[in-house]
Design a protein around this motif. Structure first.
Motif, PDB file in Angstrom:
ATOM      1  N   LEU B  86       0.842  -1.192  -0.063  1.00 19.26           N
ATOM      2  CA  LEU B  86       0.121   0.038   0.074  1.00 19.26           C
ATOM      3  C   LEU B  86       1.000   1.262   0.001  1.00 19.26           C
ATOM      4  CD1 LEU B  86      -2.926  -0.814   2.584  1.00 19.26           C
ATOM      5  CD2 LEU B  86      -3.039  -0.318   0.143  1.00 19.26           C
ATOM      6  N   CYS B  87       1.837   1.138   0.705  1.00 17.99           N
ATOM      7  CA  CYS B  87       2.841   2.350   0.802  1.00 17.99           C
ATOM      8  C   CYS B  87       3.286   2.795  -0.418  1.00 17.99           C
ATOM      9  CB  CYS B  87       3.750   2.075   1.918  1.00 17.99           C
ATOM     10  SG  CYS B  87       4.550   3.624   2.533  1.00 17.99           S
ATOM     11  N   VAL B  88       4.014   1.587  -1.126  1.00 18.95           N
ATOM     12  CA  VAL B  88       4.499   1.802  -2.443  1.00 18.95           C
ATOM     13  C   VAL B  88       3.718   2.277  -3.254  1.00 18.95           C
ATOM     14  CG1 VAL B  88       5.688   0.718  -4.336  1.00 18.95           C
ATOM     15  CG2 VAL B  88       6.471   0.221  -2.138  1.00 18.95           C
ATOM     16  N   GLU B  89       2.294   1.791  -3.353  1.00 21.80           N
ATOM     17  CA  GLU B  89       1.193   2.255  -4.271  1.00 21.80           C
ATOM     18  C   GLU B  89       0.896   3.844  -4.105  1.00 21.80           C
ATOM     19  OE1 GLU B  89      -1.771  -0.448  -3.535  1.00 21.80           O
ATOM     20  OE2 GLU B  89      -0.820  -2.182  -4.266  1.00 21.80           O
ATOM     21  N   LYS B  90       1.061   3.991  -2.817  1.00 21.43           N
ATOM     22  CA  LYS B  90       0.890   5.348  -2.455  1.00 21.43           C
ATOM     23  C   LYS B  90       1.787   6.401  -3.081  1.00 21.43           C
ATOM     24  CE  LYS B  90      -1.204   6.908   1.756  1.00 21.43           C
ATOM     25  NZ  LYS B  90      -0.882   6.867   3.244  1.00 21.43           N
TER      26      LYS B  90
END
Lengths: 358, 371, 158
Positions: B86-90
């Motif tokens: 999720l953090c990378v996608e953010k």
């Protein structure tokens, strides 16, 4: 008929006819010693196996099943392994006491064996204060445990030993009181007399409510006295790793381990003797035919069956319940078991005086 | 050193619980000061399983670093991976397809159930009851089998990738999960009969290790530990990610703050997780399971933070990017660390047995604390 | 009343204990609930999930041909340096130089079965095998050469 009673009589007569009485008596002592050590070894091995199997099935597992059929030689293999292991003595330990402790525990366990009647007329020592002797000796094992805990020079061991001391001293009371209620009913301290008084029915049936209450108290108290879960405060492996035998290894550890199981056997044998009539077959009042059939089963089988039944009960406790905390353990004794057993002793005396039993 | 601190001047005993001890479930080292059986001080010593995961991640690419995080809190590895993804996608500003989001949430909740199951067994074992441990593993095994069929591994799955999930669900997934839910529901009664209702268990747990709401907040406790003290801290409700805002579930809070409340919160959370799975299972939309991403991921310069709710509490992932293919700095905010810090406050003045009960109810996973 | 509460306490406690004992007693008498799998004995009937990640293998067909072009995508994707591809240059009959793998080195002892190399492979040359009995007596045996002796690239794969 070949029974334990006959075997001992034959040996006794043979010895006395061939040697003078003193030598015969000495030989008998040796034979009894050898027999009880053999019995201990066999009991230890088979009870450990039984416990592992019972635990396994309750925990939806198979248990030991590799060494021998159904794994019956697993415990033998384990004991051989323990024999060959190095027995370490930790630095700073009191070497003499450290080595002595397991033997004390074992010897105490052996001493209790004396007045127990294994079958009809098959008893090492028919002493007229049998029950008193049992209560007196069974509280001695705490000395061995305290010795082990102190001599190990380990804080875990010390805590475990202290817990065990507090526990055994307090549970001794209610165990004694519940045994007393049977003594009150029988009017004798001799194990033989107690068994013979159950000729027409076991005390647990004959003396109904008071006997049932004292049996429940007895089984709780002896579970605590033998340091078994849910009262295994002295070991409590999730708190004190292994409690008083943390520092023991090899055969000294095995002696503690075996003594635990032999103690279980002995307290269950006492329970079976007091409440379930020892080797006395199941007799129901005036059912002559039924009583006759029951008499055909050898008395030693009756005794062993009852004892193993009680052992199973204690194992069942262990594999079901969580452990108590040390203060709750003492609460249970002093606030619940002791008042109830004192009240129950009064009730039993009333029942005995009024003759309200069958 | 150890000999010197063996005994304090007041004659109190100092005992090492751990690093090798049956109750610590790992290599946690607690130095406890005892007065008889009463605990005066608890001092956790950390670092026995520090593998410098944060530093390791700095040399791995944004695709590669996710698998390492499975080794932090190995019982909720899916959720750790989910947080990183999720953090990378953010940072990449991409949104995974709906199907991937559904799969991710179902997998998260299955992991949560598996983790709570294992904790239930271990908790009972801490208190000296061995049988529940095996019974808990029976149900957990069904989940690990599902994981094995879909993800290819049982514990460290590495199934979440930036932009979705790694592979399609296995053909019988829905049937398998339904079978698990059925099994669990048929065995749930057993849990209360064997452990919850037991009088010994209740006496060991009730009013032991009490943590007030204020203390829970000031120690930063999250997850079931915080919620048992009445702190509403479920990230799934407060900061919903993926499709958690579309599903219906209750945030379980208790007010007592004792070990028993923590126990009850976890058991009820399993029920809620099953409720979530039941809502999603039949309605997984068709479509891709992974968004189209470049072969080499590059996050723009900046700082990115994502929090998720693991089985133990709030996990935060903080990435500092310099615009390259590897993160400049990564920091994980692990729930176990702050939950452990509340332990001393909880058990002061209680007995050793209570320390074990309270520690069990915290559900500590040591690699999560040390990282 | 005090006595009433006392008796109620005792009754509640005993009944909760008996409930637990009934549960373990049920399992003691119902042996078909046993879930133990006797692992080394049930090797034949063991069902392993198709996707289980046991080890990386390079797929060869019946002509001893594989699909690995030696592009090193897996080597780059691997987080642990588990894979090392050593390339060589074949001289084709026309005299052209052609890149091909010489050795596909795979360190099983380093592998964490994360599946990233399989994801990265553009020609689906490698896959995860379902073997799991990896223990050996010598650590060097865990370093494997995945391409067979004399194998070559399948026609038509670039």
């Amino acid at each position: 008929m070949l029974s334990l009673e006959n075997i001992t009589r034959i040996i006794h007569e043979w010895l006395n006819s061939h040697f003078n009485p003193a030598i015969a008596l000495d030989t008998e002592f040796v034979l009894v010693g050898v027999a009880s050590i053999t019995l201990f070894a066999l009991l230890g091995l088979s009870l450990v196996w039984m416990e592992r199997k019972v635990a396994a099935v309750m925990q939806i597992r198979l248990g030991p099943n590799r060494v021998g059929p159904k794994g019956i030689f697993q415990t033998t293999a384990d004991t051989l392994k323990l024999l060959m292991k190095e027995g370490l003595v930790p630095d700073g330990a009191d070497k003499f006491l450290f080595n002595l402790a397991p033997f004390i525990v074992m010897i105490v366990a052996m001493l209790i064996l004396a007045p127990i009647a294994f079958a009809k007329n098959f008893q090492i020592w028919d002493i007229n204060i049998g029950v008193l002797y049992l209560s007196a000796i069974s509280s001695l094992s705490v000395i061995g445990i305290l010795m082990a805990g102190w001599a190990s020079n380990s804080k875990y061991s010390l805590l475990g030993a202290m817990r065990s001391g507090a526990q055994i001293v307090s549970y001794e009371l209610s165990a004694g009181l519940s045994v007393l209620s049977i003594v009150v009913l029988t009017g004798s301290l001799s194990i033989k007399d107690i068994i013979l008084s159950q000729q027409n029915g076991w005390w647990i049936f004959k003396a109904h409510i008071p006997a049932l209450i004292s049996f429940i108290i007895f089984i709780i108290a002896v579970t605590a006295e033998t340091n078994r879960a849910p009262f295994d405060m002295a070991e409590a492996e999730s708190e004190l790793t292994a409690g008083f035998h943390t520092e023991y290894s090899g055969m000294r550890f095995a002696l503690f381990f075996l003594a635990e199981y032999i103690n279980i056997f002995i307290v269950c044998a006492i329970g079976a003797t007091l409440f379930f009539g020892g080797w006395m077959p199941l007799h129901i009042g005036s059912w002559q035919a039924f009583n006759h059939i029951m008499d055909y089963i050898p008395s030693s089988i009756w005794f062993l069956g009852k004892t193993i039944g009680l052992i199973f009960l204690i194992m069942w406790f262990r594999w079901t319940f969580p452990r108590l905390r040390i203060d709750q353990l003492l609460n249970l004794e002093w606030k619940y078991l002791l008042p109830i057993s004192m009240f129950n002793l009064l009730l039993t005396s009333l029942v005995a005086i009024m003759g309200w039993y069958f | 050193m150890i000999e010197e601190i063996g005994r304090t001047t007041e004659g109190d005993l100092i005992i090492n619980i751990g690093p090798q001890h049956p109750a610590t479930h790992g290599v946690l080292h607690l130095v406890i000061t005892l007065n008889g059986e009463t605990i005066k001080k608890v001092e956790p010593h950390l670092g026995y399983i520090h593998r410098s995961i944060e530093k390791m991640c700095e040399s791995l690419s944004y695709r590669q670093f996710i698998y390492v995080t499975s080794r932090m809190d190995y019982l909720s590895s899916h959720i750790n991976n989910h947080a990183c993804a999720l953090c990378v996608e953010k940072g990449l500003q991409i949104e995974p397809p709906q199907r991937a989001q559904y799969i991710r949430v179902i997998m998260d909740e299955l992991t949560r159930i598996a983790s709570h199951e294992l904790w239930w067994g271990a908790m009972a074992m801490d208190l000296g009851a061995f049988t529940p441990f095996f019974h808990a593993f029976r149900e957990r095994e069904t989940i690990t089998d599902i994981m094995e069929k879909t993800c290819g591994a049982r514990l460290t799955m590495n199934y979440m990738v930036p932009g979705g999930v790694m592979a399609e669900l296995h053909p019988g997934f829905q049937r398998d999960v339904e079978r698990f839910i059925q099994l669990y529901k048929s065995k749930f009664e057993e849990y209360s009969e064997l452990v919850t209702g037991n009088v010994i268990f209740q006496n060991r747990m009730k009013s032991v290790g009490v943590l007030s709401k204020e203390d829970a907040i000031s120690y930063g406790c999250s997850g079931p530990v915080g919620r048992a003290s009445g702190v509403s801290c479920d990230i799934r409700k407060l900061y919903p990610y993926d499709i958690y805002n579309k599903v219906e579930f209750d945030e379980i809070t208790e007010t007592e703050g004792d070990s028993y409340a923590r126990y009850v919160v976890r058991l009820k959370e399993i029920q809620q997780s099953i409720r979530i799975i039941e809502q999603l299972l039949g309605n997984i939309p068709e479509g891709d399971f992974q968004a189209k991403t470049k072969a080499v991921l590059k996050l723009p310069k900046g700082e990115f933070y994502q929090r998720v709710e693991t089985a133990r509490g709030e996990l935060g992932v903080y990435i500092v990017s310099e615009g390259g293919t590897t993160p400049y700095r990564i920091k994980f905010r692990s729930p176990g660390f702050s939950n452990l810090s509340a332990l001393e406050h909880m058990v002061k003045g209680l007995k050793i047995g209570d320390l074990i009960a309270a520690m069990g109810s915290l559900d500590l996973v040591i690699p999560d604390i040390d990282r | 009343m005090f006595l009433k509460d006392y008796i109620k306490d005792v009754y509640g406690a005993v009944s909760s204990l008996l409930k637990g004992m009934r549960m373990t007693g049920y399992y003691f008498t119902h042996h078909k609930e046993i879930i133990t799998e006797q692992y080394p004995d049930n090797r034949e009937t063991l069902k392993i999930a198709d996707r289980f990640r046991g080890e990386v293998v390079l797929l060869h067909d019946e002509n001893n041909e594989h699909a690995c072009t030696g592009c090193s995508a897996c080597e780059i994707a691997c987080p642990n340096g588990t894979i090392k591809i050593i390339n060589k240059f074949d001289i084709s009959p026309e005299g052209k130089k052609k890149k091909a793998i010489d050795t596909f080195v795979y360190h099983l002892e380093l592998c964490t079965m994360c599946n990233l190399c399989i994801e990265a492979c553009p020609t689906d040359a490698i896959k995860m095998a379902q073997t799991f009995e990896h223990s050996v007596y010598d650590r060097s045996k865990l370093t494997k050469k995945l391409n067979n002796e004399g194998s070559k690239l399948r026609e038509g794969i670039e």
